[in-house]
Write an enzyme that holds these catalytic residues in place. Structure first.
Site, PDB file in Angstrom:
ATOM      1  CB  ALA A  64      41.707 -21.942  38.853  1.00 26.01           C
ATOM      2  N   GLY A 109      43.788 -26.498  39.757  1.00 26.64           N
ATOM      3  CA  GLY A 109      43.909 -25.981  41.122  1.00 26.64           C
ATOM      4  C   GLY A 109      43.304 -26.912  42.166  1.00 26.64           C
ATOM      5  CD  GLU A 112      48.158 -26.232  40.866  1.00 20.31           C
ATOM      6  OE1 GLU A 112      47.117 -25.633  40.492  1.00 20.31           O
ATOM      7  OE2 GLU A 112      49.296 -25.853  40.571  1.00 20.31           O
ATOM      8  CD  GLU A 132      46.792 -26.773  35.956  1.00 16.30           C
ATOM      9  OE1 GLU A 132      47.206 -27.883  35.564  1.00 16.30           O
ATOM     10  OE2 GLU A 132      46.585 -26.508  37.152  1.00 16.30           O
TER      11      GLU A 132
HETATM   12  N1  CAA Z   1      35.873 -23.307  36.038  1.00 16.34           N
HETATM   13  C1  CAA Z   1      34.653 -22.772  35.888  1.00 16.34           C
HETATM   14  N2  CAA Z   1      33.539 -23.498  35.710  1.00 16.34           N
HETATM   15  C2  CAA Z   1      33.678 -24.841  35.690  1.00 16.34           C
HETATM   16  C3  CAA Z   1      34.921 -25.473  35.857  1.00 16.34           C
HETATM   17  C4  CAA Z   1      36.058 -24.643  36.063  1.00 16.34           C
HETATM   18  N3  CAA Z   1      37.284 -25.153  36.275  1.00 16.34           N
HETATM   19  N4  CAA Z   1      34.756 -26.811  35.778  1.00 16.34           N
HETATM   20  C5  CAA Z   1      33.439 -27.002  35.589  1.00 16.34           C
HETATM   21  N5  CAA Z   1      32.775 -25.821  35.527  1.00 16.34           N
HETATM   22  C6  CAA Z   1      31.356 -25.564  35.328  1.00 16.34           C
HETATM   23  C7  CAA Z   1      30.965 -25.780  33.871  1.00 16.34           C
HETATM   24  O1  CAA Z   1      31.250 -24.630  33.095  1.00 16.34           O
HETATM   25  C8  CAA Z   1      29.499 -26.017  34.021  1.00 16.34           C
HETATM   26  O2  CAA Z   1      28.835 -24.784  34.235  1.00 16.34           O
HETATM   27  P1  CAA Z   1      27.477 -24.410  33.415  1.00 16.34           P
HETATM   28  O3  CAA Z   1      26.484 -25.424  33.878  1.00 16.34           O
HETATM   29  O4  CAA Z   1      27.180 -23.021  33.882  1.00 16.34           O
HETATM   30  O5  CAA Z   1      27.816 -24.543  31.973  1.00 16.34           O
HETATM   31  C9  CAA Z   1      29.385 -26.809  35.323  1.00 16.34           C
HETATM   32  O6  CAA Z   1      30.581 -26.533  36.027  1.00 16.34           O
HETATM   33  C10 CAA Z   1      29.330 -28.296  35.083  1.00 16.34           C
HETATM   34  O7  CAA Z   1      30.434 -28.657  34.271  1.00 16.34           O
HETATM   35  P2  CAA Z   1      30.301 -29.537  32.931  1.00 16.34           P
HETATM   36  O8  CAA Z   1      28.989 -29.286  32.276  1.00 16.34           O
HETATM   37  O9  CAA Z   1      31.518 -29.321  32.111  1.00 16.34           O
HETATM   38  O10 CAA Z   1      30.295 -31.000  33.584  1.00 16.34           O
HETATM   39  P3  CAA Z   1      30.836 -32.346  32.950  1.00 16.34           P
HETATM   40  O11 CAA Z   1      30.431 -33.403  33.914  1.00 16.34           O
HETATM   41  O12 CAA Z   1      30.424 -32.484  31.525  1.00 16.34           O
HETATM   42  O13 CAA Z   1      32.442 -32.233  32.950  1.00 16.34           O
HETATM   43  C11 CAA Z   1      34.595 -31.734  33.897  1.00 16.34           C
HETATM   44  C12 CAA Z   1      33.111 -32.105  34.154  1.00 16.34           C
HETATM   45  C13 CAA Z   1      35.276 -32.901  33.176  1.00 16.34           C
HETATM   46  C14 CAA Z   1      35.234 -31.521  35.253  1.00 16.34           C
HETATM   47  C15 CAA Z   1      34.662 -30.466  33.028  1.00 16.34           C
HETATM   48  O14 CAA Z   1      33.806 -29.495  33.582  1.00 16.34           O
HETATM   49  C16 CAA Z   1      36.033 -29.887  32.952  1.00 16.34           C
HETATM   50  O15 CAA Z   1      36.871 -30.396  32.233  1.00 16.34           O
HETATM   51  N6  CAA Z   1      36.272 -28.778  33.713  1.00 16.34           N
HETATM   52  C17 CAA Z   1      37.537 -28.062  33.677  1.00 16.34           C
HETATM   53  C18 CAA Z   1      38.600 -28.798  34.434  1.00 16.34           C
HETATM   54  C19 CAA Z   1      39.897 -28.067  34.331  1.00 16.34           C
HETATM   55  O16 CAA Z   1      40.513 -27.977  33.280  1.00 16.34           O
HETATM   56  N7  CAA Z   1      40.371 -27.546  35.461  1.00 16.34           N
HETATM   57  C20 CAA Z   1      41.629 -26.819  35.530  1.00 16.34           C
HETATM   58  C21 CAA Z   1      41.373 -25.341  35.519  1.00 16.34           C
HETATM   59  S1  CAA Z   1      42.867 -24.420  35.278  1.00 16.34           S
HETATM   60  C22 CAA Z   1      43.516 -24.243  36.817  1.00 16.34           C
HETATM   61  O17 CAA Z   1      43.050 -24.787  37.790  1.00 16.34           O
HETATM   62  C23 CAA Z   1      44.714 -23.313  36.845  1.00 16.34           C
HETATM   63  C24 CAA Z   1      45.489 -23.284  38.094  1.00 16.34           C
HETATM   64  O18 CAA Z   1      46.379 -24.088  38.321  1.00 16.34           O
HETATM   65  C25 CAA Z   1      45.302 -22.239  39.045  1.00 16.34           C
END
Ligand code: CAA
Length: 256
Positions: A64, A109, A112, A132
């Protein structure tokens, strides 16, 4: 119909829905979730016999959209959760099998949405997990219910409690992926699965899926009763008659 961050493409009776927001690693915001919901409905209405879900670029769905979520009130988060649940439920209830082709990050998400599909095939470099907990929340689009069914209770608790990110082979070992293939082979592997499904009798396939899903709707006893009725209801259909006649006559069946 077309959408900015979702593509829906067809190959015969197989529809492929690609989440296409690569700058955010296909993280799901409101517009993308709404587009997914519309694309899933369109694929169902247009008679897809299999639906493949995948992501553009190197990610499946990185979760998400955290930037959107960070300041949500509890009330807004309730609505947001409902929206994600609606899309996951639409995948689960899709009237034909759905296949998640997990081509990269599938976190939160994203994991999921893969869990809501019927089958999961992944590339070697895929990473998946319900991360999460490290954002101070819990899975919000179904993993607390769907993950343990797939991987068992202990493994699901470990994944959710520790926010573990599993590599493709580790995820296959616990039953989260049915198949892991080389990165370059993923699209072909998903298409092959989808084609095999699409070649099967559609009404029986849909009924099999409904009966399998029914098992999760309540106690096992009611699922078994549902299966009995669903099984019987297929008798007398064209595909049942044809499928069995073809077997008896030692020829290939011609399904509807
Ligand atoms: N939401 C919003 N933006 C995201 C994102 C997310 N879940 N995941 C990645 N991005 C964005 C980053 O902010 C970044 O944007 P900018 O260039 O504008 O800064 C771009 O995508 C590239 O990401 P990274 O620079 O972080 O890339 P990376 O290769 O270094 O890392 C990653 C990749 C390991 C996937 C890392 O981005 C990460 O850990 N992302 C979050 C993953 C996460 O925790 N997801 C769960 C979300 S909570 C959820 O989903 C709740 C639910 O159940 C509904």
């Amino acid at each position: 119909m077309s959408w900015n961050t979702v593509q829906l493409e067809w190959d015969d009776d197989v529809a492929t829905l690609t989440v296409d927001r690569p700058d955010a690693l296909n993280a799901l915001n409101v517009a993308t979730l709404e587009a997914m919901g519309e694309a899933i409905e369109a694929a169902a209405n247009d008679g897809a016999r299999a639906l493949v879900l995948t992501g553009a670029g190197d990610a499946f769905i990185a979760g998400a959209d955290i930037k959107y979520m960070q300041d949500l009130s509890a009330e807004a988060a309730q609505e947001w959760g409902e929206l994600g649940h609606d899309v996951a439920d639409a995948l689960e209830a899709f009237p034909a099998p759905t296949i998640a082709a997990v081509n990269g990050y599938a976190f939160g998400g994203g994991c999921e949405m893969a869990l809501a599909c019927d089958l999961r095939v992944a590339s070697e470099s895929a990473l998946i997990g319900n991360t999460e907990i490290d954002l101070g929340i819990i899975p919000g689009w179904g993993a607390t219910q769907r993950l343990p069914r797939l991987v068992g209770d202990e493994t699901a608790r470990r994944m959710i409690f520790f926010g573990e990110r599993l590599g493709a082979d580790a995820a296959a070992e616990v039953g989260l992926f049915g198949e892991v293939v080389a990165d370059d082979d993923l699209a072909d592997a998903a298409a092959e699965l989808a084609d095999r499904i699409a070649a099967k009798p559609a009404f029986a396939m849909r009924t099999a899926k409904q009966a399998l899903n029914q098992g999760y709707e309540g106690p096992q006893a009611s699922g078994l009763e549902y299966e009995k009725r669903a099984f019987a209801s297929l008798f007398g259909t064209h595909d049942q008659r044809e499928g069995m006649a073809a077997f008896v006559e030692d020829r290939d069946p011609e399904f509807e």
